[in-house]
Design a protein around this motif. Structure first.
Motif, PDB file in Angstrom:
ATOM      1  N   TRP A   1      19.983  41.805  50.863  1.00 20.45           N
ATOM      2  CA  TRP A   1      20.207  39.997  51.071  1.00 20.45           C
ATOM      3  C   TRP A   1      19.094  39.367  51.186  1.00 20.45           C
ATOM      4  O   TRP A   1      19.059  38.296  50.398  1.00 20.45           O
ATOM      5  CB  TRP A   1      20.892  40.077  52.482  1.00 20.45           C
ATOM      6  CG  TRP A   1      22.082  40.636  53.006  1.00 20.45           C
ATOM      7  CD1 TRP A   1      22.219  42.239  53.106  1.00 20.45           C
ATOM      8  CD2 TRP A   1      23.374  40.122  52.802  1.00 20.45           C
ATOM      9  NE1 TRP A   1      23.459  42.301  53.242  1.00 20.45           N
ATOM     10  CE2 TRP A   1      24.320  41.115  53.171  1.00 20.45           C
ATOM     11  CE3 TRP A   1      23.810  38.853  52.753  1.00 20.45           C
ATOM     12  CZ2 TRP A   1      25.699  40.873  53.467  1.00 20.45           C
ATOM     13  CZ3 TRP A   1      25.054  38.680  52.784  1.00 20.45           C
ATOM     14  CH2 TRP A   1      25.941  39.527  53.193  1.00 20.45           C
ATOM     15  N   GLU A   2      17.796  39.817  51.378  1.00 18.93           N
ATOM     16  CA  GLU A   2      16.841  39.095  51.429  1.00 18.93           C
ATOM     17  C   GLU A   2      16.302  38.724  50.021  1.00 18.93           C
ATOM     18  O   GLU A   2      15.922  37.635  49.719  1.00 18.93           O
ATOM     19  CB  GLU A   2      15.585  39.749  52.230  1.00 18.93           C
ATOM     20  CG  GLU A   2      14.250  39.225  52.241  1.00 18.93           C
ATOM     21  CD  GLU A   2      13.443  40.207  53.032  1.00 18.93           C
ATOM     22  OE1 GLU A   2      13.631  41.003  53.785  1.00 18.93           O
ATOM     23  OE2 GLU A   2      12.288  40.015  52.323  1.00 18.93           O
ATOM     24  N   ARG A   3      16.477  39.683  49.145  1.00 20.58           N
ATOM     25  CA  ARG A   3      15.922  39.324  47.702  1.00 20.58           C
ATOM     26  C   ARG A   3      16.594  38.432  46.978  1.00 20.58           C
ATOM     27  O   ARG A   3      16.046  37.583  46.176  1.00 20.58           O
ATOM     28  CB  ARG A   3      16.168  40.801  47.135  1.00 20.58           C
ATOM     29  CG  ARG A   3      15.247  40.753  45.890  1.00 20.58           C
ATOM     30  CD  ARG A   3      15.047  42.280  45.325  1.00 20.58           C
ATOM     31  NE  ARG A   3      14.368  43.194  46.447  1.00 20.58           N
ATOM     32  CZ  ARG A   3      14.444  44.409  46.466  1.00 20.58           C
ATOM     33  NH1 ARG A   3      15.017  45.338  45.441  1.00 20.58           N
ATOM     34  NH2 ARG A   3      13.853  45.146  47.214  1.00 20.58           N
TER      35      ARG A   3
ATOM     36  N   LEU B   1      22.021  36.317  58.177  1.00 20.02           N
ATOM     37  CA  LEU B   1      22.380  37.175  57.146  1.00 20.02           C
ATOM     38  C   LEU B   1      21.255  37.520  56.160  1.00 20.02           C
ATOM     39  O   LEU B   1      21.284  38.720  55.735  1.00 20.02           O
ATOM     40  CB  LEU B   1      23.467  36.476  56.363  1.00 20.02           C
ATOM     41  CG  LEU B   1      24.664  36.227  56.628  1.00 20.02           C
ATOM     42  CD1 LEU B   1      25.585  35.745  55.474  1.00 20.02           C
ATOM     43  CD2 LEU B   1      25.325  37.801  56.728  1.00 20.02           C
ATOM     44  N   ALA B   2      20.354  36.521  56.008  1.00 25.68           N
ATOM     45  CA  ALA B   2      19.308  37.126  55.167  1.00 25.68           C
ATOM     46  C   ALA B   2      18.459  38.273  55.716  1.00 25.68           C
ATOM     47  O   ALA B   2      17.786  38.971  55.000  1.00 25.68           O
ATOM     48  CB  ALA B   2      18.354  35.832  54.799  1.00 25.68           C
ATOM     49  N   ALA B   3      18.399  38.243  56.798  1.00 29.24           N
ATOM     50  CA  ALA B   3      17.539  39.162  57.809  1.00 29.24           C
ATOM     51  C   ALA B   3      18.175  40.495  57.883  1.00 29.24           C
ATOM     52  O   ALA B   3      17.681  41.455  58.623  1.00 29.24           O
ATOM     53  CB  ALA B   3      16.975  38.567  59.121  1.00 29.24           C
TER      54      ALA B   3
ATOM     55  N   GLY C   1      12.795  29.688  59.119  1.00 24.25           N
ATOM     56  CA  GLY C   1      12.358  30.105  60.571  1.00 24.25           C
ATOM     57  C   GLY C   1      13.388  31.091  61.337  1.00 24.25           C
ATOM     58  O   GLY C   1      12.847  32.034  62.032  1.00 24.25           O
ATOM     59  N   VAL C   2      14.574  31.154  61.230  1.00 18.00           N
ATOM     60  CA  VAL C   2      15.540  31.978  61.659  1.00 18.00           C
ATOM     61  C   VAL C   2      15.317  33.273  61.271  1.00 18.00           C
ATOM     62  O   VAL C   2      15.025  34.436  62.003  1.00 18.00           O
ATOM     63  CB  VAL C   2      16.996  31.698  61.450  1.00 18.00           C
ATOM     64  CG1 VAL C   2      17.982  32.816  61.993  1.00 18.00           C
ATOM     65  CG2 VAL C   2      17.339  30.385  62.430  1.00 18.00           C
TER      66      VAL C   2
ATOM     67  N   SER D   1      21.613  27.234  59.002  1.00 15.15           N
ATOM     68  CA  SER D   1      20.290  27.992  59.350  1.00 15.15           C
ATOM     69  C   SER D   1      20.617  29.347  59.992  1.00 15.15           C
ATOM     70  O   SER D   1      19.830  30.399  59.664  1.00 15.15           O
ATOM     71  CB  SER D   1      19.520  27.178  59.900  1.00 15.15           C
ATOM     72  OG  SER D   1      19.814  26.798  61.001  1.00 15.15           O
ATOM     73  N   LEU D   2      21.358  29.130  61.072  1.00 13.77           N
ATOM     74  CA  LEU D   2      21.757  30.463  61.818  1.00 13.77           C
ATOM     75  C   LEU D   2      22.449  31.320  60.882  1.00 13.77           C
ATOM     76  O   LEU D   2      22.071  32.589  60.986  1.00 13.77           O
ATOM     77  CB  LEU D   2      22.467  29.961  63.183  1.00 13.77           C
ATOM     78  CG  LEU D   2      21.795  29.455  64.192  1.00 13.77           C
ATOM     79  CD1 LEU D   2      22.619  28.977  65.381  1.00 13.77           C
ATOM     80  CD2 LEU D   2      20.734  30.594  64.902  1.00 13.77           C
ATOM     81  N   VAL D   3      23.434  31.053  60.311  1.00 15.61           N
ATOM     82  CA  VAL D   3      24.162  31.674  59.510  1.00 15.61           C
ATOM     83  C   VAL D   3      23.448  32.669  58.573  1.00 15.61           C
ATOM     84  O   VAL D   3      23.346  33.808  58.319  1.00 15.61           O
ATOM     85  CB  VAL D   3      25.707  31.168  59.015  1.00 15.61           C
ATOM     86  CG1 VAL D   3      26.215  32.140  58.064  1.00 15.61           C
ATOM     87  CG2 VAL D   3      26.705  30.772  60.018  1.00 15.61           C
ATOM     88  N   TYR D   4      22.853  31.672  57.425  1.00 16.25           N
ATOM     89  CA  TYR D   4      22.020  31.883  56.722  1.00 16.25           C
ATOM     90  C   TYR D   4      20.942  32.885  56.823  1.00 16.25           C
ATOM     91  O   TYR D   4      20.556  33.993  56.221  1.00 16.25           O
ATOM     92  CB  TYR D   4      21.491  30.639  55.621  1.00 16.25           C
ATOM     93  CG  TYR D   4      21.140  31.034  54.210  1.00 16.25           C
ATOM     94  CD1 TYR D   4      22.017  30.632  53.201  1.00 16.25           C
ATOM     95  CD2 TYR D   4      19.947  31.462  53.903  1.00 16.25           C
ATOM     96  CE1 TYR D   4      21.484  31.030  51.898  1.00 16.25           C
ATOM     97  CE2 TYR D   4      19.386  31.669  52.612  1.00 16.25           C
ATOM     98  CZ  TYR D   4      20.346  31.411  51.653  1.00 16.25           C
ATOM     99  OH  TYR D   4      19.937  31.675  50.369  1.00 16.25           O
TER     100      TYR D   4
END
Lengths: 577, 252
Positions: A87-89, A80-82, A144-145, A74-77
């Motif tokens: 990335w987010e899309r 990265l997504a943020a 959440g992250v 969750s931290l990595v993902y």
């Protein structure tokens, strides 16, 4: 204010989702084809009290392993997504899909996959179980992250930029602390969900799959199967004790600690108070935390020293490395694309080959079975609403009732419903002689708590002045429900319903097919069909089609019903001023 | 007969260490046609007192007499205006204004007629179908006022009605409130307003009750004899403001 997703964005979201589903399915079949499944039998399970601590330990280890994986993921993902819109899309729709897929349905597939990886050893089943628990924990934590980082005020980001703090410092001083509240909150939810799926895995393993995965779930199942009620209750109590202890020793202190990291001034979400009734444990918790901290301190200190000793990495100093790293990046990306492409091609071929097989007659029953299962879910959902909404209204009218209800709801709600399945099934089968009612009841246990918790949270967030206004203007009880309570809890009801339906689909797979005392009890439905295909006939095509049908219905319902209701309610029934 | 009489009202709330007294032995009388302002530092229990008068809360001890009868439960001849507006966010302006009318059993047609009259009165003509979140703070409080006026209360209770608004909006709304109170065709002739803005009290009220804090006690009961319309540049305004200030400071 949330920006409305445009239809173009939504379309890319759906496209990405479909692509991900296609890749996952293709990969699954690519592997399934190559494996001749041969399970080595595990150790025999004994229903005895002396073995109970060992089983509890096994279950807890599985949970911990899965949770640690989920935390890292969750931290990595999330980070990265943020990082950017691009990335987010891609990464957010992926989570959206992963969240809405009934994980339990994929357990058989996961067993095949991991047993193949582990060359048929028992470890494969362990990995499959850990993987499944992981999938039940990781998504909301990653979200959440992501949300924590995404909603960081720009001024604090700019402040760090202004101080020239980048890289590790930025991560340690801003990003990670910012994630703490939501991560802890979601961890608690994930931990509860994890128990549910852990027990589910162990039950499936020992039941339909005829494989013994030593643990509390398999113990409960065996005890039920043998009709040993005493041992069954002892097992349930052990489970409850572990849950309560973990809560007092780990989660309660953690959530208190996390409060310090809360960024917003007005708390948007209530701090997650867990078992308020068990405050004794609360005093043990901080002490344990202290011990952990004391143990962790030298490690952190050493880490820091190493970091201080190494000069900060400055890519500008190494032009060769810079161009090199560019080639390295391109190379890695190419390799990754190659691997995925190979998987997809292999999978597609396998998929096509499976589809070319003669279709069994049962295929025609899939639509009807889907309908039957859907009706069962609707019935269970209606039952959930029938008692939780009056409960929520009562809680809104009487704070004392709300206070009394909270500890019961917390304890029952954090008890994984799957652990009660054996008990419920035995009881109902004895009384009614059939599985039909039991099946709805089992689905109910997987749905109702989500609704209740969300409704209670919604009730507690009704502003006091609105309640006063309703009273001051002399609104009758019924008028107050209509004008205030029901509209106010509507957003919570929708959120709760979405999670409840997710839980319901998962419960479905365990609810329609049960082996008890050598007799298979089953009802006509999608879950039973899936169980049949995996454990009895081993027909890959049927597994594929039932899973596909289920995923399709779930996604359609989410997009057409829940997503829309959610948009409407959050738009109109939001409380903000 | 006095409109409202408070006799030896005390109120305390349960607290970590026993009970926390908020109001202690408070007595006063409100005559018909009076505009009363209650001022005091935060924590003097002035909002609590308003809720006791409305019947939202029963006092720990003491008596509230309305037209000579003891108040038991919500007094439907009062209407309350909230500092936070307290509008239902899911109801349109019209539905918010009709809230109290429905409770009083008016027929839908009658409700609609009366709501539109009072929406006009507060200058929100044309916003009947808007939702609170689409309105500015000043407009929201106009809805709050219209909702209270629509039930045609004998006694209008106002809990810091203009504190959440910007200064300019507050000035306009104060003037409008005075107009409404003084106009003959409006049924409201009694207002009790709680405020911590002393100038507001001096500008609007016939009488100012000054409360001390922790627990709230009546410190002074001042008649305001300044001619209307009042203005802070006119004689006597600042003198009275200073007097109220010093009364509060002495006891703080």
């Amino acid at each position: 204010m949330a920006t409305q997703p445009t239809s173009a964005k939504r379309a890319t979201g759906i496209l990405v989702s479909l692509l991900i589903v296609a890749i996952v399915l293709a990969l699954f079949f690519a592997y399934r084809r190559t494996v001749h499944l041969h399970l080595l039998r595990g150790p025999q399970l004994h229903v005895s009290l002396r073995q109970l601590p060992y089983y509890a330990f096994c279950s807890l280890s599985r949970m911990t392993a899965a949770y640690v994986l989920a935390l890292i993921f969750s931290l990595v993902y999330g980070l990265l997504a943020a990082r950017g819109r691009a990335w987010e899309r891609v990464m957010l729709p992926a989570i959206d899909i992963a969240q809405s897929v009934p994980v339990v349905g994929f357990f058989p597939a996961a067993i095949y996959f991991f047993v193949a990886l582990a060359h048929g050893s028992r470890f494969g089943v362990e990995m499959a179980a850990v993987f499944l628990i992981f999938t039940s924990q990781a998504w909301n934590m990653a979200l959440g992250v992501f949300e924590s980082v995404r909603t960081l005020p720009t001024d604090s980001l700019e402040a760090l930029d202004a101080f020239g703090a980048t890289g590790w410092l930025r991560l340690r001083r801003l990003l990670l602390p910012a994630c703490v509240p939501k991560l802890v909150y979601n961890s608690i939810l994930s931990w509860v969900a994890g128990w549910y799926y852990l027990i589910a895995c162990e039950i499936i393993a020992v039941g339909p799959a005829h494989y013994e995965l030593p643990g509390l779930g398999s113990y409960l199942m065996k005890a039920a199967d043998k009709g040993r009620t005493g041992e069954l209750i002892a097992g349930l109590l052990t489970l409850l004790a572990i849950i309560v202890l973990m809560d007092g020793i780990v989660w309660q202190p953690l959530s208190e600690w996390a409060e310090k990291f809360r960024y917003e001034f007005a708390a948007s979400s209530e701090p997650l108070r867990t078992f308020g009734a068990l405050n004794v444990l609360g005093s043990v918790g901080p002490a344990v935390l202290q011990i952990f901290r004391a143990m962790g301190r030298p490690i952190i200190r050493g880490f820091r020293r190493v970091l201080a000793a190494t000069p900060p990495f400055d890519p500008a100093k190494y032009p060769a490395l810079q161009s090199g790293s560019r080639w390295l990046r391109i190379g890695l990306a190419a390799a990754a694309i190659f691997v995925v492409a190979m998987g997809v091609i292999n999978g597609t071929v396998a998929l096509l080959r499976t589809l070319m097989e003669p279709w069994p007659a049962a295929v025609h029953q899939i639509p009807l079975a889907t309908g039957a299962s859907l009706l069962r879910l609707i019935a269970a959902y209606a039952l959930s609403l029938a008692w939780t909404i009056p409960c929520a209204i009562a809680a809104s009218e009487s704070p004392r009732f709300a206070r009394r209800l909270a500890p019961f709801a917390e304890i029952f709600g954090s008890m994984p419903a799957t652990a009660l399945f054996p008990l419920i099934v035995i009881f109902v089968i004895r009384v009614t002689g059939g599985m039909n009612f039991a099946s709805i009841l089992l689905i109910l246990t997987g749905m109702q708590w989500y609704v209740l918790f969300n409704l209670l949270a919604g009730v507690s967030q009704i502003p006091a002045d609105l309640k006063e206004a309703a009273r001051s203007f002399g609104l009758s009880r019924v008028a107050t429900w209509r004008q205030l309570t029901l509209p106010a809890i509507l957003p919570s009801l929708i959120t709760g319903s979405i999670t409840a339906w997710g839980g319901g689909w998962n419960a479905l797979i365990l609810s329609e097919y049960f082996v008890y005392r050598g007799t298979t009890y089953r009802v006509f439905g999608l879950g039973a069909m899936l169980d049949d295909a995996t454990y009895q006939t081993g027909n890959g095509l049927m597994i594929l089609l039932t899973l596909l049908s289920m995923v399709l219905v779930v996604i359609t319902l989410n997009r057409l019903v829940w997503r829309r209701l959610y948009d409407i309610t959050t738009d109109r029934y939001r409380i903000d001023y | 007969m006095a409109l409202l009489e408070l006799k030896h009202i005390s109120q305390s709330f349960p607290h970590a260490k026993g009970t926390l007294p908020v109001i202690e032995d408070l007595s006063f009388t409100v005559e018909k046609g009076e505009f009363i302002a209650i001022v005091g530092p935060s924590g003097c229990g002035k909002s609590t007192m308003l809720r006791i008068i409305n019947g939202l809360m029963a006092p720990t001890s003491g008596q509230v007499l309305y037209k000579g009868r003891q108040v038991d439960g919500i007094n439907l001849e009062c209407a309350l205006v909230f500092q936070s507006f307290a509008l239902m966010p899911w109801l349109s302006v019209k539905a918010n204004v009709e809230l109290g009318l429905e409770a009083r059993g008016l027929a839908p047609a009658e409700r609609e007629k009366r709501a539109s009259v009072y929406i006009d009165k507060v200058g929100l003509d044309g916003f009947e179908e808007a939702y609170p979140r689409e309105l500015s703070g000043g407009m929201k409080q106009r809805v709050g006022l219209a909702r209270a006026l629509a039930v045609e209360p004998q006694l209008l209770l106002m809990d810091e009605p203009f504190s959440a608004l910007d200064a300019l909006t507050a000035i306009t709304l104060r003037e409008e409130l005075l107009d409404i109170w003084q106009s003959a065709d409006m049924p409201v002739h009694n207002i009790i307003m709680v405020t911590h803005i002393i100038e507001e009290a001096v500008e609007l009220a016939d009488r100012i009750l000054v409360l001390s804090s922790g627990p709230g006690r009546l410190v002074a009961d001042l008649k305001v004899e300044l001619p209307r319309p009042r203005d802070r540049r006119k004689e006597g305004f600042n003198a009275l403001t200073d007097k109220v200030f010093s009364l509060i400071e002495e006891r703080a």
